[in-house]
Design an enzyme around this catalytic site. Structure first.
Site, PDB file in Angstrom:
ATOM      1  N   CYS A  30      15.201 -39.706  20.850  1.00 26.13           N
ATOM      2  CA  CYS A  30      14.959 -38.720  22.088  1.00 26.13           C
ATOM      3  C   CYS A  30      15.031 -37.175  21.327  1.00 26.13           C
ATOM      4  CB  CYS A  30      16.308 -38.778  23.041  1.00 26.13           C
ATOM      5  SG  CYS A  30      16.417 -37.474  24.235  1.00 26.13           S
ATOM      6  N   CYS A  33      17.395 -34.668  22.938  1.00 32.72           N
ATOM      7  CA  CYS A  33      18.765 -34.918  22.487  1.00 32.72           C
ATOM      8  C   CYS A  33      19.123 -34.496  21.111  1.00 32.72           C
ATOM      9  CB  CYS A  33      19.129 -36.664  22.701  1.00 32.72           C
ATOM     10  SG  CYS A  33      18.685 -37.346  24.121  1.00 32.72           S
TER      11      CYS A  33
END
Length: 106
Positions: A30, A33
């Site tokens: 991600c 993230c």
């Protein structure tokens, strides 16, 4: 460095924590993230003694992802006295995280 939370250590690290615990549900693939990770690391230092921060890799811990109904990452969930509280999905900034935590009394 944030504690890695797993199904094996969840009770010890979250449920039985003397401090509130903010869990960062994320995954290595991600990109958002990854961009948020340095912000979370700085918050961990700034909030030491007020809140503990843990990370949950949803690929490694699908049981926790499902248990807490995490549909979007990153998602931050605050636990107080081991009880799941408020969730912040896809926080846009450090300021948004701090405002959210302040709303929760942190």
């Amino acid at each position: 460095m944030a504690t890695v939370i797993t199904t094996d250590n969840f009770d010890q690290e979250v449920v039985h924590s003397d401090l509130p615990v903010m869990l960062d549900f994320q995954a290595p693939w991600c990109m958002y993230c990854r961009r948020l990770a340095p912000v979370i690391a700085k918050l961990e230092k700034e909030l030491e003694g007020r809140v503990r921060i843990g990370t949950v890799d949803i690929d490694q811990q699908p049981e926790l992802e499902e248990k807490f109904d995490v549909n979007t990452i990153p998602s931050l969930i605050l636990f107080k006295q081991g009880v799941q509280g408020s969730t912040l999905v896809n926080p846009p900034s450090r300021g948004a995280i701090m405002s959210w935590l302040e709303e929760q009394g942190i």
